[in-house]
Design an enzyme around this catalytic site. Structure first.
Site, PDB file in Angstrom:
ATOM      1  N   THR A 170       0.792  -1.224   0.000  1.00 23.74           N
ATOM      2  CA  THR A 170       0.000   0.000   0.000  1.00 23.74           C
ATOM      3  C   THR A 170       0.825   1.277   0.000  1.00 23.74           C
ATOM      4  OG1 THR A 170      -0.164  -0.041   2.422  1.00 23.74           O
ATOM      5  CG2 THR A 170      -1.910  -1.133   1.173  1.00 23.74           C
ATOM      6  N   ASP A 171       2.049   1.239   0.524  1.00 23.24           N
ATOM      7  CA  ASP A 171       2.793   2.485   0.723  1.00 23.24           C
ATOM      8  C   ASP A 171       3.074   3.233  -0.576  1.00 23.24           C
ATOM      9  OD1 ASP A 171       2.766   2.111   3.419  1.00 23.24           O
ATOM     10  OD2 ASP A 171       4.860   1.509   3.598  1.00 23.24           O
ATOM     11  N   LYS A 247      -2.713   7.496  -0.497  1.00 19.49           N
ATOM     12  CA  LYS A 247      -2.777   6.887   0.831  1.00 19.49           C
ATOM     13  C   LYS A 247      -2.717   8.010   1.854  1.00 19.49           C
ATOM     14  CE  LYS A 247      -0.739   3.369   3.827  1.00 19.49           C
ATOM     15  NZ  LYS A 247       0.289   2.329   4.001  1.00 19.49           N
TER      16      LYS A 247
END
EC number: 6.3.5.-
Length: 424
Positions: A170-171, A247
């Site tokens: 996800t980063d 994000k």
């Protein structure tokens, strides 16, 4: 004892009792949905399990511990009806990870087949094929990784799949989503998905995210998108355009948000229905085109008050080909930075300006500093996110060596990164 997905069980561990419904689980573990809404995961050999209520309607996806469960690596039977073909391309990340209990760290150890074994409900949605592109955490992705992934995506589409799922950490998922958006004109859905918490941690989001991603992969939304939890509850996932997503939280399950745009839509986890909010490219509208090429010598530089403008000299003299400046407010840097901006542009380095505010559109025509930046040759990034602007710059400079052509391309909306008007 026997239990199936959807059964209600009681789990006793170290004198503490947990109750909930059985969720999709990894080999050797049982995950339950508790009344609080959180998931809890347990190692099968360290707990006592009591069946409280049998869910007679739940007949698929028997879990570890059931007489019907499948050993790791054993093929899970596919439904008899013909299903769409979807390729799962695994790059690593938490959705394909587990805890290394020697160190307590999360490691990328699972393949696409492991994901299908851990989440048997996926077999009801599509006929999947798995392919490992890499097994790395997302901070190790780079422009070469993006291009290798894009080639694999194109190969699978050319082979006739109806959709693509890319499992990703996800980063940096928003960077990869943007890269695929610029490199590929796609006639089928390309869906990036990850999880904030690994499968063997309590309240993992991997199963719901993967199921929702699969539903989008067989839908008519033929764009590069990111599918992740829409709230902290297990109610729906949001479908974000690959060039408008960011994000926004380190650990929450609903960390991903569309910026300066509504999401394309949502996937209701209970009903499996998709509801859309904005216009999108539909399946088959575009012909497959692959446009590789990324210039890695580009940088995203964040302006801070009092920062020394000579930092730009490091990039100008260091062989960099382009810069994105993350300015304040409407897109400003200090007056002291203007000569360096001019120096970069005179050296045929495109300089694109975005805002640290993220929400809203920059405008360098309001204040003197902004006007001076434009006179120095800076390009307004409109409402493009800084990360997307960096990837766009890298891709544009991978397509042309002509400075003027690059400038024109950077001003265009190439893949939905610039909205027609400010989103309110």
């Amino acid at each position: 004892m026997e239990f199936k997905q959807g059964d209600r069980v009681r789990i006793e561990k170290n004198g503490t009792v947990y109750e909930g419904k059985v969720m999709p689980s990894m080999e050797g573990y049982i995950t339950i949905k508790m009344n609080s809404g959180y998931n809890a995961g347990f190692s099968m050999d360290k707990v006592k399990i009591t069946l409280l209520e049998n869910n007679g309607e739940s007949t698929n996806g028997s879990l570890n511990g059931s007489k019907e469960s499948k050993a790791a690596g054993e093929e899970i039977p596919k439904p008899g009806k013909k299903l769409p073909k979807v390729a799962i391309l695994s790059t690593g990340g938490t959705i394909a990870s587990k805890i290394d209990y020697r160190t307590g760290a999360v490691t990328s150890q699972f393949t696409a087949d492991d994901i299908l074994t851990a989440i048997p409900e996926l077999r009801e949605i599509a006929d999947f094929k798995g392919r490992v592109i890499s097994s790395i955490l997302s901070e190790n992705m780079d422009s070469e990784s993006w291009q290798n992934l894009a080639r694999a995506v194109v190969e699978e589409i050319e082979a006739g799949v109806d959709g693509i799922i890319v499992t990703h950490g996800t980063d940096t998922m928003m960077y990869t989503a943007a890269a695929l958006s610029f490199m590929i004109d796609t006639p089928v859905p390309i869906v990036l998905v990850g999880s904030q918490r690994s499968a063997d941690r309590p309240s993992s989001d991997n199963a719901m995210n993967a199921i929702c991603a699969a539903l989008v992969a067989v839908s008519d939304i033929a764009e590069v998108s990111v599918v992740m939890h829409g709230t902290t509850s297990d109610d729906f996932c949001e479908i974000h355009r690959g060039t408008k997503v960011r994000k926004m939280h380190t650990s929450r399950r609903d960390a991903f948000k569309s910026v300066n745009s509504l999401p394309i839509g949502i996937v209701d986890y209970d009903t499996r229905e998709i509801k859309t909010f904005i216009d999108y490219t539909k399946r088959g509208e575009k012909t497959l085109k692959f446009k590789p090429g990324m210039e890695s010598k580009c940088a995203l530089v964040k302006f801070t008050p009092g920062s020394d403008p000579s930092i730009l000299d490091c990039y100008i003299n260091g062989g960099y080909k382009g810069l994105v400046l993350e300015g304040t407010g409407l897109g400003h840097v200090s007056t002291k930075w203007i000569p360096m901006v001019r120096k970069a542009v005179n050296a045929k380095m495109p300089v694109m300006v975005t805002s640290q505010c993220l929400n809203g559109r920059i405008c360098d025509r309001v204040y003197d500093t902004g006007r001076d930046m434009l006179k120095a040759g800076a390009i307004e990034g409109e409402d493009t996110l800084p990360e997307t602007a960096l990837v766009k710059l890298m891709w544009v400079l991978g397509q042309t060596d002509e400075f003027d052509e690059a400038i024109e391309m950077l001003r265009e909306d190439l893949s939905g990164e610039i909205t027609k008007c400010c989103f309110k």
